[in-house]
Write an enzyme that holds these catalytic residues in place. Sequence first.
Site, short mmCIF file in Angstrom:
data_model
loop_
_atom_site.label_atom_id
_atom_site.label_comp_id
_atom_site.label_asym_id
_atom_site.label_seq_id
_atom_site.Cartn_x
_atom_site.Cartn_y
_atom_site.Cartn_z
CD1 TRP A 332 -2.76 -1.30 0.15
CD2 TRP A 332 -2.02 -2.50 2.09
NE1 TRP A 332 -3.55 -2.11 0.45
CE2 TRP A 332 -3.43 -3.06 1.12
CE3 TRP A 332 -0.74 -2.62 2.42
CZ2 TRP A 332 -3.20 -4.19 2.02
CZ3 TRP A 332 -1.34 -3.95 3.38
CH2 TRP A 332 -2.12 -4.65 3.01
CB CYS A 417 -4.49 1.58 4.70
SG CYS A 417 -4.93 0.44 4.25
CB CYS A 418 -7.08 0.75 1.34
SG CYS A 418 -6.56 -0.50 2.19
N GLY A 728 -9.56 -0.81 -1.84
CA GLY A 728 -8.78 -0.36 -1.67
C GLY A 728 -7.52 0.12 -2.70
#
Length: 753
Positions: A332, A417-418, A728
């Site tokens: 990510w 992150c996503c 994501g």
Amino acid sequence: MKQLQANDTTTDYWEGFNGGDWQDSIDVRDFIQQNLVQYDGDESFLAGPTEATTTLNNKVMALKKQEREAGGVLDADNDVPATLTSHGPGYIEKDLEKIVGLQTDKPLKRAFMPYGGIRMAEDALEAYGFKTDPKMHQIFTEWRKTHNQGVFDVYTPDMRKARHYKIITGLPDAYGRGRIIPDLPRVALYGIDRLIEDKIADHDNVGDGEMTNDVIQLREQIAEQVKALKGMKKMAASYGFDISKPAKTAQEAVQWVYFGYLAAVKTQNGAAMSVGRIDSFLDIFIQRDLDRGLLDEKHAQELIDQFVMKLRMVRFIRTTDYNDLFSGDPIWATLSMAGVGMDGRHHVNKTSFRVLKTLENMGAAPEPNITLLWDKRLPDGFKRYATKVSIDSSTIQYENDALMRNEWGTDYYGIACCVSAQPIADGVQFFGARANMAKTVLYAINGGVDEMGRAQVGPAAEPITTEYIDYDDFMEKFDRQLDWVADVYVNALNAIHYMHDKYDYEAEQLCLKNSRLDYTFATGISGLSHATDSLSAIKYGHVKVIRDEDGIAVDFKADHDYPRYGNNDDRADNIAKMLVKKLFDKMNKHHLYHGAKLSTSVLTITSNVVYGKNTGTTPNGRQAGEPFSPGANPAYGAEQNGALASLLSTAKIPYKYARDGISNTFGVTPRTLGNDISSQEDTLVNMVDGYMENKGMHLNINVFNRDTLKDAQAHPEKYPTLTVRVSGYCVYFADLTKEQQDDVISRTYFEAM
């Protein structure tokens, strides 16, 4: 124009830049505000790859092929704990590299990272056939405590049970929590020496004469940050670069930024190691060199290509359990671009285009996780090029810039992150996995007994024993179980983040942020669509319970049809909204570590398969073990009114209760979008515009025919770079497990808007 240092007589590093407050204090946002170079045109200016980039990329692709053939890991350390300087310089082919630096001394070689937990580090090595080192085991069990050991020392029995029986899943108690976005441009704009000076000044000003817990902790953390900055300078020196001063050229700016990121991934194996928002910043340096005649477009693209190539090469060695949750080997490295400033100016620049061009110059790839901060006011040329790239490669996600900018109160934020926003200068997010809402529904029905493990996990309560479920009776029991989930969940996270700060502190990332920070306490929900439809079935469908000989509910039958989430029907959609708010309110009653502000997400990553595997049959008809739908997506097959109705249902979930992200993974066939590329781009631009205008938060876009995925599953050698967006983020389809490939294939690919 102010000079960098009063005694600096050799180089005016900032020559050609507009001045501002950024010269007097650390303020990257102000630098961007004063020097932003907007671009309103199309992609016609872009250049293809240089010969050096193509040669390097071919070498990297060959190594990745070897890595896959070796079972997923090409090489790994087992006895050198990773630090900034634990490894000497590493190269792909030194003479061709414009941007240098690897995590270890060899490409794709994975580092040994025991500080989060020696057990996870050893299990990961053994899973891929590597030996563990007895001396390391002794050090990190007898002499040096790890984050994981600290967490399990304080876990309560309820926390252990909730974790074991998967009602709370993916807790970052054995791996790095991640989700911290360092302000990477600080390295290039100010140089390390200036950053050290500022940190020392901050250290001198912490405390009011009382050595409270908070004062002691912050003073120690800033001291660790100063140490990290000095180590970063030493790491760069091993490659022959002096990053003590600001970058003088665009090539140095990209290299300095990358060294900041490299420091993070050398020392942390976090669940997400985001890059942040650097396109506008780097574009200012590139444009200055273009104006000076020091750079042409081909070599400007080369810098971005090779920077992105390095992001694609980041690797961590993980356990099989981790890989089940987060398949596809993701890190990510989320790269956020575009958006609109608080002053109304868009932030699209030529480097925004250059980043997208890497997907054509070097082929599609999961990393970096390219995230476009979408606003209707973005230039049409950029929107059309972005949607073209989406149609060609399914590698872009879109997030609602206006929604996030207004909620967070800044335009200088990135995606951690996503899908979750984080202010870059002073924001930190404590990552927190997910609570299983669908399993909570079953705990309410079965009196807190886990339907898979048959153990008393939730609070012991009278189960529902009637033939048909009464909605009011169910909701009373559900409320009690949800109280327990909220309590166990938040307090487990409090323990995790306390111990992470104590035993695995991310000094190399936090040294590139303000010393005084605003913390967000991230939580999450899995199984929302199945919980929603289950409650709707109970309320509107007259649900009959089928029990086994032990009285455990193992199946359900609805006598009447009932509204399902995903059809723009307020009866079902309001249940989804209620569930998100209800869990948020229950968690928000609790003390949160570091005085953080609560957020939650509706996001599952590829974990939707594992969550489903550990959850019994639910009242909406989903059978035991079947995957959940990803993120905030409706249950598979529930959508009956087309793509737009499905999107509108998701858009109703209030962002203020789910600021960690509301993920929608949208699949559509190319023909659904139009018969030619121009009409497909038009359709996609209008769809994303409309979704964001209706307060939709996030959109993954996959443009595929299901037959393509089936063929790729049967013949992976034909599709080495086929990339799909999951929940994501995106992954190489070939790197998913068979179960996860089946799940992606079974998802809804709309054939009608």
